[in-house]
Design a protein around this motif. Structure first.
Motif, short mmCIF file in Angstrom:
data_model
loop_
_atom_site.label_atom_id
_atom_site.label_comp_id
_atom_site.label_asym_id
_atom_site.label_seq_id
_atom_site.Cartn_x
_atom_site.Cartn_y
_atom_site.Cartn_z
N THR A 155 1.41 3.69 -1.05
CA THR A 155 2.57 2.98 -1.62
C THR A 155 3.85 3.32 -0.89
O THR A 155 4.95 3.09 -1.39
CB THR A 155 2.72 3.35 -3.10
OG1 THR A 155 2.85 4.77 -3.22
CG2 THR A 155 1.55 2.87 -3.91
N GLY A 156 3.77 3.87 0.32
CA GLY A 156 4.98 4.21 1.07
C GLY A 156 5.58 5.51 0.56
O GLY A 156 4.99 6.57 0.71
N VAL A 157 6.74 5.45 -0.07
CA VAL A 157 7.40 6.64 -0.60
C VAL A 157 6.51 7.25 -1.68
O VAL A 157 5.94 6.53 -2.50
CB VAL A 157 8.78 6.27 -1.19
CG1 VAL A 157 9.46 7.51 -1.77
CG2 VAL A 157 9.65 5.63 -0.13
N GLY A 158 6.38 8.59 -1.68
CA GLY A 158 5.51 9.25 -2.65
C GLY A 158 5.84 8.88 -4.08
O GLY A 158 7.01 8.91 -4.51
N SER A 159 4.83 8.50 -4.85
CA SER A 159 5.03 8.08 -6.23
C SER A 159 5.65 9.19 -7.07
O SER A 159 6.53 8.95 -7.90
CB SER A 159 3.69 7.67 -6.84
OG SER A 159 3.14 6.57 -6.17
N MET A 160 5.21 10.43 -6.85
CA MET A 160 5.73 11.54 -7.64
C MET A 160 7.20 11.78 -7.37
O MET A 160 7.97 12.11 -8.27
CB MET A 160 4.91 12.81 -7.37
CG MET A 160 5.17 13.91 -8.38
SD MET A 160 4.04 15.31 -8.19
CE MET A 160 2.56 14.62 -8.89
N ASP A 161 7.63 11.59 -6.11
CA ASP A 161 9.05 11.75 -5.78
C ASP A 161 9.89 10.68 -6.47
O ASP A 161 10.97 10.97 -6.99
CB ASP A 161 9.25 11.68 -4.27
CG ASP A 161 8.68 12.89 -3.55
OD1 ASP A 161 8.30 13.86 -4.24
OD2 ASP A 161 8.61 12.87 -2.31
N ARG A 162 9.40 9.46 -6.49
CA ARG A 162 10.13 8.39 -7.18
C ARG A 162 10.17 8.67 -8.68
O ARG A 162 11.16 8.41 -9.35
CB ARG A 162 9.46 7.04 -6.91
CG ARG A 162 9.68 6.55 -5.48
CD ARG A 162 9.20 5.13 -5.29
NE ARG A 162 7.74 5.04 -5.25
CZ ARG A 162 7.02 4.32 -6.08
NH1 ARG A 162 7.59 3.63 -7.04
NH2 ARG A 162 5.69 4.28 -5.97
N LEU A 163 9.08 9.21 -9.20
CA LEU A 163 9.00 9.51 -10.63
C LEU A 163 10.00 10.58 -11.03
O LEU A 163 10.56 10.54 -12.13
CB LEU A 163 7.58 9.96 -10.98
CG LEU A 163 7.26 10.16 -12.45
CD1 LEU A 163 7.49 8.88 -13.25
CD2 LEU A 163 5.81 10.64 -12.62
N TYR A 164 10.26 11.51 -10.13
CA TYR A 164 11.25 12.57 -10.42
C TYR A 164 12.60 11.95 -10.76
O TYR A 164 13.23 12.31 -11.78
CB TYR A 164 11.38 13.52 -9.22
CG TYR A 164 12.53 14.49 -9.36
CD1 TYR A 164 12.39 15.68 -10.06
CD2 TYR A 164 13.78 14.21 -8.79
CE1 TYR A 164 13.45 16.56 -10.21
CE2 TYR A 164 14.85 15.08 -8.92
CZ TYR A 164 14.67 16.25 -9.63
OH TYR A 164 15.74 17.12 -9.77
N TYR A 165 13.08 11.03 -9.93
CA TYR A 165 14.38 10.42 -10.16
C TYR A 165 14.38 9.57 -11.43
O TYR A 165 15.36 9.55 -12.19
CB TYR A 165 14.77 9.55 -8.96
CG TYR A 165 15.17 10.34 -7.74
CD1 TYR A 165 16.29 11.17 -7.76
CD2 TYR A 165 14.40 10.29 -6.58
CE1 TYR A 165 16.65 11.91 -6.64
CE2 TYR A 165 14.76 11.03 -5.45
CZ TYR A 165 15.88 11.84 -5.49
OH TYR A 165 16.24 12.57 -4.39
N ILE A 166 13.28 8.89 -11.69
CA ILE A 166 13.18 8.07 -12.90
C ILE A 166 13.30 8.92 -14.15
O ILE A 166 14.07 8.60 -15.09
CB ILE A 166 11.84 7.30 -12.91
CG1 ILE A 166 11.82 6.25 -11.79
CG2 ILE A 166 11.61 6.63 -14.27
CD1 ILE A 166 10.46 5.60 -11.60
#
Length: 395
Positions: free
Chosen positions: A252-263
């Motif tokens: 999915t490109g950018v790591g899902s867990m990293d995006r989840l952190y900001y969310i």
């Protein structure tokens, strides 16, 4: 008359069961209770004796979960990362390594902005890990120690119930005597020891029953399931992480867990910590624990997200979003915090501390009672004691 004989026979059987179970488990119960007493203020003492490094808050992004795992793997390359814990922005990021067999449990503390390794801690060494190992396994091999402690807890439960039966006076006139420590200067140590065992033991029995019950919930999964279902619960009590909705992990490109952190940082600004757990397989979802209160665990949210879409997944177990759980789930999730007294804050921990300390004294005073009766000094042959003379006259 027949009823009195039946009651007398019943009390004799209870007394024998109390005695023999006590003699067989005194050491086990003592170790379990005294280590529980020492564990009560573990978090406060460790926070005082091992303070976290002070870090100045910066106007810069913190290292994200994927990067944190990479940096920690430079310390332990072949080990499994259980999760990464984010606290306040002026606290280190904690990367937790855990493997069950052979047990490996370390924490790597990282600078939240630079990623520098600040500290490495072995969570299996030191005073409190030693105490916990004694409480859970009696310092025996884990498979053996777990069973000994579990069944020792069952025996202690029987001891508490039988002790209350033996304490209960036959008539109301004796009840006041059983509730007070009526000591005088002439009161001998044997009487004082008996009062410490029976009177103090009775007063602490209510708290002790709660501690034992919560211990049984943790020791026996079947007992936990029965206790939960008796409250009307209908979910799974076993912990498990649900699988993705979308199947295997895709790029999915950018790591899902990293995006989840900001969310999650934006969605839950009131959270005191966020703990991200890395999926063990490509099919497993991302598991995040969101804590809201320092020092307790029951009100945390357990949330699960699809690795690919970040769509939230509802857990079929009792572990989910706290606000959405019913009364049975709440009670089960409070179990550990009740067991250690944390549910009541510092006063609750003080109560748990003294309750455990008194529970540790019961095997000691009980053993002294038995020893004093079994090996009491016998009078010389042909010489009757004062009590025997009185009984002879009254008969």
């Amino acid at each position: 008359m027949k009823k009195k004989r039946t009651n007398s026979t019943f009390r004799k059987l209870v007394r024998k069961a109390h005695l023999f179970l006590g003699l067989g488990s005194d050491l086990i119960i003592f170790i379990m209770a005294i280590t529980g007493c020492l564990w009560a203020f573990q978090e406060e003492i460790e926070a005082f004796t091992s303070p976290l490094p002070e870090i100045a808050k910066q106007d810069a992004p913190v290292i994200l979960p994927i990067k944190a795992r990479e940096l920690a793997h430079e310390v332990f390359p072949e080990r499994h990362v259980h999760g990464t814990l984010y606290g306040a922005e002026d606290e280190p990021v904690k990367v937790i390594f855990y493997e069950y067999e052979p047990e490996f449990y370390h924490t790597v503390y990282l600078h939240p902005y630079s990623g520098e390794v600040l500290h490495i801690e072995n969570n299996l060494t030191g005073f409190f890990p030693f105490v916990l190992e004694g409480h859970r396994y009696l310092w025996l091999p884990k498979p053996i120690g777990e069973q000994v402690v579990a069944w020792g807890t069952v025996i202690f439960a029987i001891m508490l119930i039988s002790g209350i039966v033996l304490w209960w006076p036959k008539n109301r006139k004796n009840r006041k005597q059983r509730l007070t420590l009526d000591w005088k200067e002439t009161t001998k140590w044997k009487r004082k020891n008996y009062d410490l065992h029976s009177v103090i033991g009775f007063y602490i029995s209510i708290v002790a029953v709660v501690i034992v019950f919560t211990g049984l919930v943790m020791a026996f999964e079947n007992f936990k399931a029965v206790a939960y279902s008796s409250l009307g619960g209908d979910k799974e009590t076993l912990w498990r992480v649900p699988e993705n909705f979308s199947g295997e992990k895709i790029d999915t490109g950018v790591g899902s867990m990293d995006r989840l952190y900001y969310i999650l940082k934006d969605e839950y600004p009131q959270a005191v910590d966020l703990e991200f757990h890395y999926p063990a397989t490509d099919e497993e979802s991302i598991y995040v624990e969101i804590g809201y209160t320092e020092g307790i665990y029951y009100d945390a949210d357990y949330r699960f997200y699809d690795q690919n879409t970040l769509e939230e997944i509802t857990s079929p177990t009792i572990y989910g979003v706290y606000a959405e759980t019913g009364f049975p789930e709440k009670v089960m999730r409070m179990n550990y915090d009740i067991h250690v007294g944390a549910i009541g804050g510092i006063p609750g921990k003080v109560l748990a501390f003294f309750a455990s300390l008194i529970c540790a004294s019961l095997p000691v005073t009980g053993f002294l009672l038995w020893y004093g009766r079994e090996f009491k000094k016998k009078p010389a042959r042909g010489i009757r004691t004062e009590k025997e003379r009185v009984l002879a006259v009254t008969d």
